[in-house]
Design a protein around this motif. Sequence first.
Motif, PDB file in Angstrom:
ATOM      1  N   UNK A 181       0.802  -1.233   0.000  1.00  0.00           N
ATOM      2  CA  UNK A 181       0.000   0.000   0.000  1.00  0.00           C
ATOM      3  C   UNK A 181       0.828   1.273   0.000  1.00  0.00           C
ATOM      4  N   UNK A 182       2.065   1.239   0.423  1.00  0.00           N
ATOM      5  CA  UNK A 182       2.835   2.473   0.568  1.00  0.00           C
ATOM      6  C   UNK A 182       2.981   3.183  -0.787  1.00  0.00           C
ATOM      7  N   UNK A 183       2.632   4.501  -0.773  1.00  0.00           N
ATOM      8  CA  UNK A 183       2.726   5.370  -1.944  1.00  0.00           C
ATOM      9  C   UNK A 183       1.831   4.891  -3.093  1.00  0.00           C
ATOM     10  N   UNK A 184       0.652   4.398  -2.753  1.00  0.00           N
ATOM     11  CA  UNK A 184      -0.343   4.016  -3.751  1.00  0.00           C
ATOM     12  C   UNK A 184      -1.651   4.757  -3.461  1.00  0.00           C
ATOM     13  N   UNK A 185      -2.545   4.745  -4.455  1.00  0.00           N
ATOM     14  CA  UNK A 185      -3.824   5.415  -4.280  1.00  0.00           C
ATOM     15  C   UNK A 185      -4.684   4.664  -3.260  1.00  0.00           C
ATOM     16  N   UNK A 186      -5.482   5.432  -2.525  1.00  0.00           N
ATOM     17  CA  UNK A 186      -6.387   4.802  -1.558  1.00  0.00           C
ATOM     18  C   UNK A 186      -7.448   3.995  -2.289  1.00  0.00           C
ATOM     19  N   UNK A 187      -7.951   4.513  -3.397  1.00  0.00           N
ATOM     20  CA  UNK A 187      -8.956   3.816  -4.196  1.00  0.00           C
ATOM     21  C   UNK A 187      -8.771   4.182  -5.663  1.00  0.00           C
ATOM     22  N   UNK A 188      -9.211   3.306  -6.529  1.00  0.00           N
ATOM     23  CA  UNK A 188      -9.123   3.532  -7.972  1.00  0.00           C
ATOM     24  C   UNK A 188     -10.438   4.020  -8.570  1.00  0.00           C
ATOM     25  N   UNK A 189     -11.462   4.218  -7.745  1.00  0.00           N
ATOM     26  CA  UNK A 189     -12.745   4.719  -8.232  1.00  0.00           C
ATOM     27  C   UNK A 189     -12.668   6.243  -8.364  1.00  0.00           C
ATOM     28  N   UNK A 190     -12.885   6.743  -9.578  1.00  0.00           N
ATOM     29  CA  UNK A 190     -12.755   8.178  -9.821  1.00  0.00           C
ATOM     30  C   UNK A 190     -13.849   8.979  -9.113  1.00  0.00           C
ATOM     31  N   UNK A 191     -14.976   8.389  -8.845  1.00  0.00           N
ATOM     32  CA  UNK A 191     -16.055   9.105  -8.174  1.00  0.00           C
ATOM     33  C   UNK A 191     -15.886   9.189  -6.669  1.00  0.00           C
ATOM     34  N   UNK A 192     -14.895   8.532  -6.114  1.00  0.00           N
ATOM     35  CA  UNK A 192     -14.705   8.533  -4.664  1.00  0.00           C
ATOM     36  C   UNK A 192     -14.000   9.803  -4.211  1.00  0.00           C
ATOM     37  N   UNK A 193     -14.288  10.230  -2.964  1.00  0.00           N
ATOM     38  CA  UNK A 193     -13.639  11.427  -2.417  1.00  0.00           C
ATOM     39  C   UNK A 193     -12.176  11.166  -2.076  1.00  0.00           C
ATOM     40  N   UNK A 194     -11.789   9.891  -1.999  1.00  0.00           N
ATOM     41  CA  UNK A 194     -10.408   9.538  -1.663  1.00  0.00           C
ATOM     42  C   UNK A 194      -9.605   9.123  -2.903  1.00  0.00           C
ATOM     43  N   UNK A 206      -7.829  10.988  -4.951  1.00  0.00           N
ATOM     44  CA  UNK A 206      -6.551  11.704  -5.044  1.00  0.00           C
ATOM     45  C   UNK A 206      -5.670  11.521  -3.805  1.00  0.00           C
ATOM     46  N   UNK A 207      -6.124  10.741  -2.830  1.00  0.00           N
ATOM     47  CA  UNK A 207      -5.340  10.533  -1.614  1.00  0.00           C
ATOM     48  C   UNK A 207      -4.408   9.336  -1.779  1.00  0.00           C
ATOM     49  N   UNK A 208      -3.239   9.417  -1.096  1.00  0.00           N
ATOM     50  CA  UNK A 208      -2.222   8.365  -1.176  1.00  0.00           C
ATOM     51  C   UNK A 208      -2.010   7.760   0.208  1.00  0.00           C
ATOM     52  N   UNK A 209      -1.664   6.469   0.190  1.00  0.00           N
ATOM     53  CA  UNK A 209      -1.325   5.788   1.435  1.00  0.00           C
ATOM     54  C   UNK A 209       0.125   6.092   1.795  1.00  0.00           C
ATOM     55  N   UNK A 210       0.359   6.494   3.057  1.00  0.00           N
ATOM     56  CA  UNK A 210       1.712   6.657   3.596  1.00  0.00           C
ATOM     57  C   UNK A 210       1.823   5.752   4.832  1.00  0.00           C
ATOM     58  N   UNK A 211       2.205   4.526   4.604  1.00  0.00           N
ATOM     59  CA  UNK A 211       2.196   3.522   5.667  1.00  0.00           C
ATOM     60  C   UNK A 211       3.574   2.877   5.756  1.00  0.00           C
ATOM     61  N   UNK A 212       3.832   2.272   6.925  1.00  0.00           N
ATOM     62  CA  UNK A 212       5.099   1.593   7.165  1.00  0.00           C
ATOM     63  C   UNK A 212       4.894   0.522   8.222  1.00  0.00           C
ATOM     64  N   UNK A 213       5.486  -0.645   7.991  1.00  0.00           N
ATOM     65  CA  UNK A 213       5.421  -1.725   8.970  1.00  0.00           C
ATOM     66  C   UNK A 213       6.461  -1.476  10.063  1.00  0.00           C
ATOM     67  N   UNK A 214       6.031  -1.516  11.320  1.00  0.00           N
ATOM     68  CA  UNK A 214       6.911  -1.276  12.463  1.00  0.00           C
ATOM     69  C   UNK A 214       7.405  -2.613  13.000  1.00  0.00           C
ATOM     70  N   UNK A 215       8.661  -2.888  12.736  1.00  0.00           N
ATOM     71  CA  UNK A 215       9.227  -4.152  13.174  1.00  0.00           C
ATOM     72  C   UNK A 215       9.579  -4.067  14.665  1.00  0.00           C
TER      73      UNK A 215
END
Length: 256
Positions: free
Chosen positions: A171-184, A186-195
């Motif tokens: 998910x890191x640096x990818x779109x939250x959703x691929x549906x163009x009609x969604x409010x999210x 244009x938003x991107x995921x900024x996630x990281x696994x905490x070891x």
Amino acid sequence: MVKRQRKTMDDCEDSSDGPSTHSPDSSGEQSDSEEGIRIEDDDLDAQGEDAQQQQSLPEPAEDTGDEIPDAKSKKPKKVRKLKLSATHDFNAKLQKRGILYLSRVPPRMGPAKVKTLLTDFGTITRVYLVEEDKTRRKKRRKAGGSGGKRYTEGWVEFESKKVARSAGDTLNMTRVTNHKGSIHYDDMWNVKYLRGFKWSHLTEKVAYERRVREQKLRVEMMEVRRENASYIAQVEAGGEGMKRESKRMMVRVVVL
């Protein structure tokens, strides 16, 4: 008494009409005996009525010393004791869990929304999002923006470490959703696994931040109280000086 008078009057009439076969002593004794019988009958009737009333009254309950249970009183909850093997199993499950960190939470996205979007990768056990400061919300509302809740960062706990690691890498640096009609869209995921990070570390961090915040508030309140006390002392001192000056002016007026 009335019956006795009537009886005596009847005896007098009988004696006036003709010779009486009975002597006056015998008639008096007979009337006394009849009066006594009537009095005894009245006493017996009264005693019978009292006995009926006593039978009709409910008998008082015996005091056994036990309290009557209240119908509204709640039943005591049963305390379930965990076995040692169950606690070991739970600790083993906690060791297998992995945590994913969200450095940015998109607007109009809450804990429920995050959970539904990330459940596709695996089972999620807990979600915690940090709410933004209230002052920022007020400023945004004054500027004409939305006054809804927003979150700055968050943590998501998966049931498995492998699932959390794969979700972070995917998910890191990818779109939250691929549906163009969604409010999210244009938003991107900024996630990281905490070891090596556990949920207990997060709770300790939150508790520490709360203690620091409370300490800051306590220090600010002490400073405000100190300033108020100094201001009140200055006002009282100024009032005494004004009184002294008014007294001096009055003395000067009197002298003149």
